[in-house]
Scaffold this motif. Structure first.
Motif, mmCIF file in Angstrom:
data_model
loop_
_atom_site.group_PDB
_atom_site.id
_atom_site.type_symbol
_atom_site.label_atom_id
_atom_site.label_comp_id
_atom_site.label_asym_id
_atom_site.label_seq_id
_atom_site.Cartn_x
_atom_site.Cartn_y
_atom_site.Cartn_z
ATOM 1 N N MET A 270 0.963 -1.261 0.078
ATOM 2 C CA MET A 270 -0.060 0.028 0.006
ATOM 3 C C MET A 270 0.696 1.386 0.022
ATOM 4 O O MET A 270 0.571 2.152 -0.673
ATOM 5 C CB MET A 270 -0.765 -0.131 1.300
ATOM 6 N N LEU A 271 1.784 1.258 0.816
ATOM 7 C CA LEU A 271 2.823 2.523 0.849
ATOM 8 C C LEU A 271 3.583 2.596 -0.399
ATOM 9 O O LEU A 271 3.793 3.640 -1.090
ATOM 10 C CB LEU A 271 3.847 2.121 2.072
ATOM 11 N N TYR A 272 3.796 1.625 -1.041
ATOM 12 C CA TYR A 272 4.669 1.511 -2.316
ATOM 13 C C TYR A 272 3.645 2.177 -3.466
ATOM 14 O O TYR A 272 4.184 3.438 -4.310
ATOM 15 C CB TYR A 272 4.853 0.145 -2.791
ATOM 16 N N GLN A 273 2.219 2.131 -3.566
ATOM 17 C CA GLN A 273 1.592 2.494 -4.359
ATOM 18 C C GLN A 273 1.282 4.019 -4.192
ATOM 19 O O GLN A 273 1.215 4.733 -5.093
ATOM 20 C CB GLN A 273 0.109 1.691 -4.495
ATOM 21 N N VAL A 274 1.317 4.339 -2.958
ATOM 22 C CA VAL A 274 0.968 5.817 -2.532
ATOM 23 C C VAL A 274 2.403 6.477 -3.067
ATOM 24 O O VAL A 274 2.074 7.709 -3.314
ATOM 25 C CB VAL A 274 0.781 5.889 -1.084
ATOM 26 N N LEU A 275 3.487 6.119 -2.755
ATOM 27 C CA LEU A 275 4.514 6.812 -3.058
ATOM 28 C C LEU A 275 4.967 6.958 -4.549
ATOM 29 O O LEU A 275 5.135 7.795 -4.807
ATOM 30 C CB LEU A 275 5.987 6.064 -2.471
ATOM 31 N N ILE A 276 4.443 5.952 -5.441
ATOM 32 C CA ILE A 276 4.464 5.947 -6.722
ATOM 33 C C ILE A 276 3.661 7.027 -7.304
ATOM 34 O O ILE A 276 4.095 7.937 -7.883
ATOM 35 C CB ILE A 276 4.136 4.447 -7.434
ATOM 36 N N ILE A 277 2.291 7.245 -6.708
ATOM 37 C CA ILE A 277 1.417 8.072 -7.107
ATOM 38 C C ILE A 277 2.097 9.764 -6.902
ATOM 39 O O ILE A 277 1.898 10.338 -7.884
ATOM 40 C CB ILE A 277 0.011 7.969 -6.574
ATOM 41 N N ALA A 278 2.393 9.701 -5.651
ATOM 42 C CA ALA A 278 2.973 11.283 -5.070
ATOM 43 C C ALA A 278 4.308 11.365 -6.135
ATOM 44 O O ALA A 278 4.490 12.619 -6.393
ATOM 45 C CB ALA A 278 3.500 11.027 -3.519
ATOM 46 N N TYR A 279 4.895 10.566 -6.314
ATOM 47 C CA TYR A 279 6.250 10.575 -7.222
ATOM 48 C C TYR A 279 5.954 11.030 -8.723
ATOM 49 O O TYR A 279 6.455 11.873 -9.130
ATOM 50 C CB TYR A 279 6.860 9.319 -7.277
ATOM 51 N N VAL A 280 4.944 10.539 -9.006
ATOM 52 C CA VAL A 280 4.407 10.958 -10.548
ATOM 53 C C VAL A 280 3.926 12.343 -10.585
ATOM 54 O O VAL A 280 4.326 13.338 -11.454
ATOM 55 C CB VAL A 280 3.500 9.777 -11.173
ATOM 56 N N LEU A 281 3.060 12.553 -9.510
ATOM 57 C CA LEU A 281 2.484 14.093 -9.261
ATOM 58 C C LEU A 281 3.525 14.954 -9.200
ATOM 59 O O LEU A 281 3.481 16.042 -9.763
ATOM 60 C CB LEU A 281 1.429 13.846 -8.239
ATOM 61 N N ILE A 282 4.400 14.856 -8.324
ATOM 62 C CA ILE A 282 5.682 15.702 -7.980
ATOM 63 C C ILE A 282 6.350 15.820 -9.354
ATOM 64 O O ILE A 282 6.907 17.045 -9.771
ATOM 65 C CB ILE A 282 6.334 15.320 -6.744
ATOM 66 N N ALA A 283 6.670 14.903 -10.140
ATOM 67 C CA ALA A 283 7.340 15.004 -11.157
ATOM 68 C C ALA A 283 6.650 15.902 -12.221
ATOM 69 O O ALA A 283 7.288 16.776 -13.011
ATOM 70 C CB ALA A 283 7.500 13.634 -11.820
ATOM 71 N N LEU A 284 5.320 15.494 -12.346
ATOM 72 C CA LEU A 284 4.582 16.559 -13.372
ATOM 73 C C LEU A 284 4.408 17.903 -12.686
ATOM 74 O O LEU A 284 4.681 18.796 -13.850
ATOM 75 C CB LEU A 284 3.116 16.004 -13.509
#
Length: 136
Positions: free
Chosen positions: A1-15
């Motif tokens: 669960m933590l991994y998926q949240v971090l991936i979503i945050a990672y993509v949003l921060i990159a955009l």
């Protein structure tokens, strides 16, 4: 669960980083405004946009690098599904193999191989050479 949240945050921060970098003006962009080649009035005021966008970009970049390190640490400890095939410590007899698919005698194995194989046997090649289909 933590991994998926971090991936979503990672993509949003990159955009967000991409958008903020594209919005910002270069250091030499103010020189054109002083000679009358541009408008110095901005949405954030005459000098406020640079500070706000620069600080936001800095904090987003810090967040991007921190999440990169955390994701790298999380994925370094994961086992890959390919690794179970490379484990040579387990003997073949203990691994799960379907024994009903293996023929018990050599003749039936050769019959199955000749029916299912696209590769011609030595006898097939020899007959084609004798017939002249394949040159020597």
């Amino acid at each position: 669960m933590l991994y998926q949240v971090l991936i979503i945050a990672y993509v949003l921060i990159a955009l967000a980083l991409i958008g903020l970098v594209l919005i910002q003006q270069g250091k030499g962009a103010d020189m054109g405004a002083s000679f009358g080649a541009g408008s110095s009035a901005t949405v954030f005021g005459s000098g406020g946009s640079g500070n706000f966008l620069t600080k936001t970009t800095t904090w987003l970049a810090i967040g991007f690098f921190v999440i990169s390190l955390v994701l790298g640490n999380l994925t370094a400890n994961r086992t890959k599904s390919v690794d179970e095939w490379n484990d040579l410590s387990v003997p073949v007899s203990e691994q799960t193999m379907p024994t009903d698919a293996i023929p018990s005698d050599i003749e039936s194995a050769e019959a199955i191989m000749s029916e299912n194989s696209d590769v011609p046997t030595a006898d097939d090649v020899a007959t084609k050479v004798e017939d002249g289909d394949i040159p020597n």
